[in-house]
Design an enzyme around this catalytic site. Structure first.
Site, short mmCIF file in Angstrom:
data_model
loop_
_atom_site.label_atom_id
_atom_site.label_comp_id
_atom_site.label_asym_id
_atom_site.label_seq_id
_atom_site.Cartn_x
_atom_site.Cartn_y
_atom_site.Cartn_z
N LYS A 15 -5.92 1.74 3.37
CA LYS A 15 -4.71 2.08 2.11
C LYS A 15 -5.67 1.76 0.77
O LYS A 15 -7.03 2.28 0.81
CB LYS A 15 -3.67 1.06 2.28
CG LYS A 15 -2.91 1.10 3.32
CD LYS A 15 -1.64 0.48 3.52
CE LYS A 15 -1.26 0.87 5.22
NZ LYS A 15 0.32 0.17 5.12
N HIS A 98 1.52 9.82 6.06
CA HIS A 98 1.84 8.46 6.01
C HIS A 98 3.03 8.22 5.02
O HIS A 98 3.29 8.99 4.17
CB HIS A 98 0.57 7.48 5.28
CG HIS A 98 0.80 6.06 5.73
ND1 HIS A 98 1.77 5.11 4.91
CD2 HIS A 98 0.50 5.32 6.58
CE1 HIS A 98 1.46 4.09 5.58
NE2 HIS A 98 0.77 4.08 6.47
P1 13P Z 1 0.42 -2.82 8.57
O1 13P Z 1 -0.51 -2.83 9.71
O2 13P Z 1 -0.28 -3.61 7.27
O3 13P Z 1 1.73 -3.15 8.86
O4 13P Z 1 0.34 -1.19 7.98
C1 13P Z 1 0.63 -0.34 8.99
C2 13P Z 1 0.24 1.06 8.52
O5 13P Z 1 0.90 1.62 7.44
C3 13P Z 1 -0.90 1.80 8.89
O6 13P Z 1 -0.91 3.09 8.62
#
Ligand code: 13P
Length: 256
Positions: A15, A98
């Protein structure tokens, strides 16, 4: 997982985290921890980290991905990055659709489809995200939502091109909340999505496609989730930012 039928893939979605120095350090820490992996290992990093991450992972079994791409080859699309630009950089993977793009940036099923097709045309492998909101699960329309998102995203994608798609089932209520879907919920949704792929492309294609689970997957719950027949890997957010945690998930997916 069913490794006799399909590939296990663990992908980190960083992210909007890690600057270049941090990216270099995280990959360097990860390299020895996952060098014996019995699954594919991918790190999807911010655009600004792509070059650094690619160099840090060069000659290792870690592959690098981006987190989005535009559908046009070029043009007046301020702040966007094309699939061809990623390809030219030597970036083989891209996440598309996403839920954070859908929630915060107006991503729609139709634009997901355009991005998917452009990425495939450019020769990238796509990690396509689908998944329901909590309110949709509570209305018992998880199947309908996942089917609709999958079908629209794959519109115009040939059976041959489908080989370059990984689907990630990510229930929105489980992302970044610490609330994981139970392994049964994950297995059921992934199995359902495989059924949608079968309706579109037939049994062989459905059996061969990798379908990941994503949403608060971590070192502790990975084995149980991956033990589900239809959970072929994970798309990992928070836990992908810590090398030992991510490596533990890779280890769980490396079991035969
Ligand atoms: P988390 O593992 O932080 O819940 O995030 C999942 C995600 O959005 C992966 O694309």
């Amino acid at each position: 997982m069913n490794k006799s039928l399909r590939k296990a893939v663990i992908a980190g979605n960083w992210k909007m985290n890690k600057n270049r120095a941090e990216a270099k350090a995280l990959i360097a820490e990860l390299v020895p921890l996952v060098s014996e992996a019995g699954c594919d290992v991918i790190c999807c990093v911010p655009f600004t980290d792509l070059e650094t991450a690619r160099k840090a992972a060069d000659g290792t079994n870690i592959k690098i991905g981006a987190q989005n791409c535009h559908w046009a080859e070029n043009g007046a699309f301020t702040a966007e990055i094309s699939a061809g630009m990623l390809k030219e950089m030597g970036v083989p993977y891209v996440i598309i659709g996403h839920s954070e793009r859908r929630q915060y940036f107006g991503e729609a099923d139709e634009t997901v489809n355009k991005r998917v097709r452009a990425a495939l045309d450019a020769g990238l492998t796509v990690i396509l995200c689908v998944g329901e909101l909590l309110s949709q699960r509570e209305q018992n329309i998880t199947g309908e939502i996942c089917a609709m998102q999958t079908k629209i995203a794959l519109q115009g994608v040939s059976k041959d091109a489908l080989k370059n798609i990984i689907i990630a089932y990510e229930p929105v209520w489980a992302i970044g909340t610490g609330k994981t879907a139970t392994s049964e919920q994950a297995g059921e949704a992934n199995g359902f999505i495989r059924g949608v792929v079968e309706d579109l492309y037939g049994k062989d294609a459905a059996n061969a496609i990798t379908i990941q689970y994503g949403g608060s997957m971590n070192a502790k719950n990975a084995e149980e989730l991956l033990d589900q027949e239809h959970v072929d890997g994970g798309l990992i957010g928070g836990a992908s930012l810590k090398a030992p945690d991510f490596a533990a998930i890779v280890k769980a997916a490396s079991r035969p």
